[in-house]
Design a protein around this motif. Structure first.
Motif, PDB file in Angstrom:
ATOM      1  N   GLY A 156       9.387  11.458  95.870  1.00 56.25           N
ATOM      2  CA  GLY A 156      10.073  11.872  94.307  1.00 56.25           C
ATOM      3  C   GLY A 156       9.069  11.341  93.347  1.00 56.25           C
ATOM      4  N   ALA A 157       8.406  10.226  93.241  1.00 55.12           N
ATOM      5  CA  ALA A 157       7.288   9.946  92.438  1.00 55.12           C
ATOM      6  C   ALA A 157       6.478  10.844  92.346  1.00 55.12           C
ATOM      7  CB  ALA A 157       6.813   8.282  92.733  1.00 55.12           C
ATOM      8  N   LEU A 158       5.717  11.356  93.391  1.00 49.68           N
ATOM      9  CA  LEU A 158       4.869  12.420  93.239  1.00 49.68           C
ATOM     10  C   LEU A 158       5.146  13.692  92.831  1.00 49.68           C
ATOM     11  CD1 LEU A 158       1.862  13.446  94.426  1.00 49.68           C
ATOM     12  CD2 LEU A 158       2.656  13.885  96.297  1.00 49.68           C
ATOM     13  N   ALA A 159       6.350  14.137  93.022  1.00 46.10           N
ATOM     14  CA  ALA A 159       7.217  15.241  92.709  1.00 46.10           C
ATOM     15  C   ALA A 159       7.312  15.001  91.043  1.00 46.10           C
ATOM     16  CB  ALA A 159       8.476  15.525  93.112  1.00 46.10           C
ATOM     17  N   THR A 160       7.650  13.822  90.498  1.00 45.77           N
ATOM     18  CA  THR A 160       7.864  13.725  89.326  1.00 45.77           C
ATOM     19  C   THR A 160       6.350  13.795  88.307  1.00 45.77           C
ATOM     20  OG1 THR A 160       9.543  12.259  89.479  1.00 45.77           O
ATOM     21  CG2 THR A 160       8.413  12.093  87.428  1.00 45.77           C
ATOM     22  N   VAL A 210       5.944  16.918  85.663  1.00 49.47           N
ATOM     23  CA  VAL A 210       5.721  16.521  84.171  1.00 49.47           C
ATOM     24  C   VAL A 210       4.021  17.017  83.800  1.00 49.47           C
ATOM     25  CG1 VAL A 210       5.419  14.468  82.594  1.00 49.47           C
ATOM     26  CG2 VAL A 210       7.204  14.722  84.291  1.00 49.47           C
ATOM     27  N   ALA A 211       3.196  16.816  84.858  1.00 51.35           N
ATOM     28  CA  ALA A 211       1.738  17.345  84.510  1.00 51.35           C
ATOM     29  C   ALA A 211       1.749  18.744  83.492  1.00 51.35           C
ATOM     30  CB  ALA A 211       1.030  17.643  85.590  1.00 51.35           C
ATOM     31  N   PRO A 212       2.513  19.781  83.921  1.00 57.07           N
ATOM     32  CA  PRO A 212       2.524  21.125  83.083  1.00 57.07           C
ATOM     33  C   PRO A 212       2.926  20.776  81.573  1.00 57.07           C
ATOM     34  CG  PRO A 212       3.247  21.723  85.027  1.00 57.07           C
ATOM     35  CD  PRO A 212       3.414  20.187  85.025  1.00 57.07           C
ATOM     36  N   THR A 259       0.770  24.219  79.968  1.00 52.54           N
ATOM     37  CA  THR A 259       1.072  25.545  80.813  1.00 52.54           C
ATOM     38  C   THR A 259       2.527  25.783  81.111  1.00 52.54           C
ATOM     39  OG1 THR A 259       1.087  24.186  82.828  1.00 52.54           O
ATOM     40  CG2 THR A 259      -1.160  25.050  82.158  1.00 52.54           C
ATOM     41  N   ASP A 260       2.912  26.715  81.583  1.00 54.57           N
ATOM     42  CA  ASP A 260       4.486  27.023  82.197  1.00 54.57           C
ATOM     43  C   ASP A 260       5.186  25.836  82.995  1.00 54.57           C
ATOM     44  OD1 ASP A 260       4.390  29.329  80.503  1.00 54.57           O
ATOM     45  OD2 ASP A 260       3.730  30.632  82.162  1.00 54.57           O
ATOM     46  N   PRO A 261       6.175  25.563  82.669  1.00 53.72           N
ATOM     47  CA  PRO A 261       6.967  24.340  83.337  1.00 53.72           C
ATOM     48  C   PRO A 261       7.385  24.955  84.712  1.00 53.72           C
ATOM     49  CG  PRO A 261       8.256  24.957  81.411  1.00 53.72           C
ATOM     50  CD  PRO A 261       7.114  25.874  81.095  1.00 53.72           C
ATOM     51  N   PHE A 262       7.541  24.187  85.661  1.00 59.78           N
ATOM     52  CA  PHE A 262       8.204  24.399  86.887  1.00 59.78           C
ATOM     53  C   PHE A 262       9.654  25.028  86.841  1.00 59.78           C
ATOM     54  CE2 PHE A 262       4.395  21.949  88.159  1.00 59.78           C
ATOM     55  CZ  PHE A 262       3.796  22.598  89.032  1.00 59.78           C
ATOM     56  N   PRO A 263      10.055  25.752  87.805  1.00 58.14           N
ATOM     57  CA  PRO A 263      11.330  25.966  87.916  1.00 58.14           C
ATOM     58  C   PRO A 263      12.260  24.768  87.906  1.00 58.14           C
ATOM     59  CG  PRO A 263      10.332  26.578  89.904  1.00 58.14           C
ATOM     60  CD  PRO A 263       9.502  26.108  89.019  1.00 58.14           C
ATOM     61  N   PRO A 264      13.840  24.882  87.621  1.00 54.54           N
ATOM     62  CA  PRO A 264      14.449  23.770  87.611  1.00 54.54           C
ATOM     63  C   PRO A 264      14.563  23.206  89.197  1.00 54.54           C
ATOM     64  CG  PRO A 264      15.491  25.729  86.487  1.00 54.54           C
ATOM     65  CD  PRO A 264      14.430  26.116  87.011  1.00 54.54           C
ATOM     66  N   VAL A 265      14.324  23.785  90.307  1.00 50.60           N
ATOM     67  CA  VAL A 265      14.457  23.444  91.748  1.00 50.60           C
ATOM     68  C   VAL A 265      13.302  22.153  91.767  1.00 50.60           C
ATOM     69  CG1 VAL A 265      14.008  23.680  94.088  1.00 50.60           C
ATOM     70  CG2 VAL A 265      15.182  25.380  92.452  1.00 50.60           C
ATOM     71  N   ALA A 266      12.142  22.197  91.027  1.00 48.79           N
ATOM     72  CA  ALA A 266      11.219  21.074  91.021  1.00 48.79           C
ATOM     73  C   ALA A 266      11.648  20.055  90.388  1.00 48.79           C
ATOM     74  CB  ALA A 266       9.863  21.943  90.354  1.00 48.79           C
ATOM     75  N   TYR A 267      12.400  20.128  89.369  1.00 49.42           N
ATOM     76  CA  TYR A 267      13.054  18.905  88.730  1.00 49.42           C
ATOM     77  C   TYR A 267      13.961  18.304  89.866  1.00 49.42           C
ATOM     78  CZ  TYR A 267      10.556  20.198  84.496  1.00 49.42           C
ATOM     79  OH  TYR A 267       9.665  20.695  83.791  1.00 49.42           O
ATOM     80  N   ALA A 268      14.674  19.156  90.539  1.00 49.40           N
ATOM     81  CA  ALA A 268      15.651  18.325  91.511  1.00 49.40           C
ATOM     82  C   ALA A 268      14.871  17.749  92.360  1.00 49.40           C
ATOM     83  CB  ALA A 268      16.493  19.595  92.039  1.00 49.40           C
ATOM     84  N   LEU A 308      14.592  12.693  93.942  1.00 50.36           N
ATOM     85  CA  LEU A 308      14.452  12.007  95.118  1.00 50.36           C
ATOM     86  C   LEU A 308      13.894  10.215  95.081  1.00 50.36           C
ATOM     87  CD1 LEU A 308      12.643  14.384  97.585  1.00 50.36           C
ATOM     88  CD2 LEU A 308      15.023  13.523  97.839  1.00 50.36           C
ATOM     89  N   MET A 309      13.281  10.051  93.829  1.00 55.05           N
ATOM     90  CA  MET A 309      13.038   8.915  93.388  1.00 55.05           C
ATOM     91  C   MET A 309      14.209   7.914  93.514  1.00 55.05           C
ATOM     92  SD  MET A 309      10.022   8.813  90.395  1.00 55.05           S
ATOM     93  CE  MET A 309      10.532   7.221  89.864  1.00 55.05           C
ATOM     94  N   GLY A 310      15.498   8.324  92.741  1.00 50.83           N
ATOM     95  CA  GLY A 310      16.531   7.454  92.809  1.00 50.83           C
ATOM     96  C   GLY A 310      17.224   7.443  94.280  1.00 50.83           C
TER      97      GLY A 310
END
Length: 79
Positions: free
Chosen positions: A23-27, A31-33, A38-47, A51-53
């Protein structure tokens, strides 16, 4: 070298740590874009960032389980 027997919640703590770091890696990736412009990722990426929590809760449950199984009252009942 002696090995200590694994406690009741050790496996939960290990799994929780792995899920937390995924989850930390996904965060970081999500957040990098925003910083790169650049264009943000789709909402699924934020979901996936949630996993961090989830990992934190799994690891916390492992700690509670270990503490509960090693409590003096439970040790007295086993003897």
């Amino acid at each position: 070298m002696s090995t200590t027997p694994s406690g009741a919640g050790d496996r939960l703590v290990q799994v929780g740590a792995i899920v937390f770091f995924v989850g930390a890696l996904a965060t970081l990736v999500t957040v990098a874009p925003l910083f790169l412009g650049t264009d943000p990722f789709p909402p699924v990426a934020y979901a996936v960032c949630m996993l961090m929590g989830v990992g934190f809760l799994i690891a916390g449950a492992g700690v509670v389980r270990s503490a509960w199984s090693n409590s003096p009252k439970r040790a007295a009942n086993r003897a």
